[in-house]
Design a protein around this motif. Sequence first.
Motif, short mmCIF file in Angstrom:
data_model
loop_
_atom_site.label_atom_id
_atom_site.label_comp_id
_atom_site.label_asym_id
_atom_site.label_seq_id
_atom_site.Cartn_x
_atom_site.Cartn_y
_atom_site.Cartn_z
N PHE A 158 0.83 -1.21 0.00
CA PHE A 158 0.00 0.00 0.00
C PHE A 158 0.86 1.26 0.00
O PHE A 158 0.61 2.18 -0.78
N LEU A 159 1.86 1.31 0.89
CA LEU A 159 2.71 2.49 0.95
C LEU A 159 3.56 2.65 -0.31
O LEU A 159 3.88 3.76 -0.71
N GLY A 160 3.89 1.54 -0.97
CA GLY A 160 4.61 1.61 -2.23
C GLY A 160 3.74 2.15 -3.36
O GLY A 160 4.25 2.70 -4.34
N ALA A 161 2.44 1.99 -3.25
CA ALA A 161 1.52 2.45 -4.28
C ALA A 161 1.14 3.92 -4.12
O ALA A 161 0.60 4.52 -5.05
N ILE A 162 1.43 4.53 -2.97
CA ILE A 162 1.01 5.92 -2.73
C ILE A 162 1.62 6.89 -3.74
O ILE A 162 0.90 7.74 -4.27
N PRO A 163 2.93 6.82 -4.05
CA PRO A 163 3.45 7.75 -5.05
C PRO A 163 2.75 7.59 -6.41
O PRO A 163 2.47 8.59 -7.09
N LYS A 164 2.44 6.38 -6.79
CA LYS A 164 1.73 6.15 -8.06
C LYS A 164 0.32 6.73 -8.01
O LYS A 164 -0.16 7.29 -8.99
N LEU A 165 -0.34 6.59 -6.86
CA LEU A 165 -1.68 7.15 -6.71
C LEU A 165 -1.66 8.67 -6.76
O LEU A 165 -2.53 9.29 -7.38
N LEU A 166 -0.66 9.28 -6.12
CA LEU A 166 -0.54 10.74 -6.17
C LEU A 166 -0.26 11.21 -7.59
O LEU A 166 -0.82 12.22 -8.04
N TYR A 167 0.60 10.51 -8.29
CA TYR A 167 0.91 10.84 -9.68
C TYR A 167 -0.35 10.74 -10.53
O TYR A 167 -0.64 11.63 -11.35
N ALA A 168 -1.12 9.68 -10.35
CA ALA A 168 -2.36 9.52 -11.10
C ALA A 168 -3.36 10.61 -10.74
O ALA A 168 -4.06 11.13 -11.62
N ALA A 169 -3.43 11.00 -9.47
CA ALA A 169 -4.34 12.06 -9.05
C ALA A 169 -3.95 13.39 -9.67
O ALA A 169 -4.83 14.17 -10.09
N VAL A 170 -2.66 13.66 -9.78
CA VAL A 170 -2.21 14.90 -10.42
C VAL A 170 -2.59 14.89 -11.90
O VAL A 170 -3.08 15.90 -12.43
N ILE A 171 -2.38 13.78 -12.56
CA ILE A 171 -2.73 13.68 -13.99
C ILE A 171 -4.23 13.88 -14.18
O ILE A 171 -4.66 14.63 -15.07
N VAL A 172 -5.04 13.21 -13.36
CA VAL A 172 -6.49 13.36 -13.46
C VAL A 172 -6.90 14.79 -13.14
O VAL A 172 -7.76 15.39 -13.82
N GLY A 173 -6.31 15.40 -12.12
CA GLY A 173 -6.63 16.78 -11.76
C GLY A 173 -6.28 17.76 -12.86
O GLY A 173 -7.09 18.63 -13.21
N VAL A 174 -5.09 17.62 -13.45
CA VAL A 174 -4.68 18.52 -14.54
C VAL A 174 -5.59 18.30 -15.74
O VAL A 174 -6.01 19.26 -16.39
N SER A 175 -5.89 17.06 -16.04
CA SER A 175 -6.78 16.75 -17.17
C SER A 175 -8.17 17.34 -16.93
O SER A 175 -8.79 17.86 -17.87
N TRP A 176 -8.64 17.25 -15.72
CA TRP A 176 -9.96 17.77 -15.41
C TRP A 176 -10.01 19.29 -15.55
O TRP A 176 -10.96 19.86 -16.06
N VAL A 177 -8.94 19.96 -15.08
CA VAL A 177 -8.87 21.42 -15.19
C VAL A 177 -8.80 21.83 -16.66
O VAL A 177 -9.45 22.79 -17.08
N ILE A 178 -8.00 21.12 -17.44
CA ILE A 178 -7.88 21.45 -18.88
C ILE A 178 -9.19 21.18 -19.58
O ILE A 178 -9.69 21.92 -20.37
#
Length: 178
Positions: A158-178
Amino acid sequence: LGGLGLDDRLNKAAGDEAKPVTVTKSIGTAAYWIVWLLFLLMILNALELHGLMTPLQGMANKVFAFLPNLFSAGIIFGVGWFAANIVRRIVSSVLNAVGIDNLAEKTGVSKSVGKGSFSGLLGTIAFLLILLPVISASLNALEMRSVSEPVQGMLDTFLGAIPKLLYAAVIVGVSWVI
C-alpha cells in the motif's frame, strides 16, 4: 481508573465526533478474569487436583507471558492513535485555513466528498496513513508472526503504491482542469 477520569480524558482527546470510550470497564473486566483464574488455581492446588490444575497452570503461564506483549502493543497503539488524531486535526485545520474547501467548492470536487469537507477528507487520509503503520507495529509487539507478517506485507504494498496514486491524481486533476 474511574476516579482518575481516564474515560473522560480519552473521550475529550478523541474529540466530540467519536463515540464514548469505556477503557476502564474493559480493564476492570480483564482484571476480574485474571483474578478469577488465580483464585481457581489456588483452589485446585489446595484440593490437590493436579489433573485439573496442570492444564490451567500451563494456560496461566501463557497468559502471564503474553501480558507484557499486550501491554506494549496497547501503548504503541494508544500513542500512535493520539498522534494520528492530532495530525488529522492539524491537516484539516491548515487546509481549511489555506482555502482548499473553497477551491473544492468552486471546482465541484466537494460534491463527491459527501457531507464532510474536502479538508476533513484529506485529514482523515493523513490519519489513516499514520495509523496503518502504528497498527502494524502494535501487531509486531504482540509477536504473532502469522498475523503481523501478512499485515506488514500489505502495508508495504500500500505504501509503495502511494506515489503512483498521487501521480495519477495529479494527472487526473490537470486533465480535469484542462
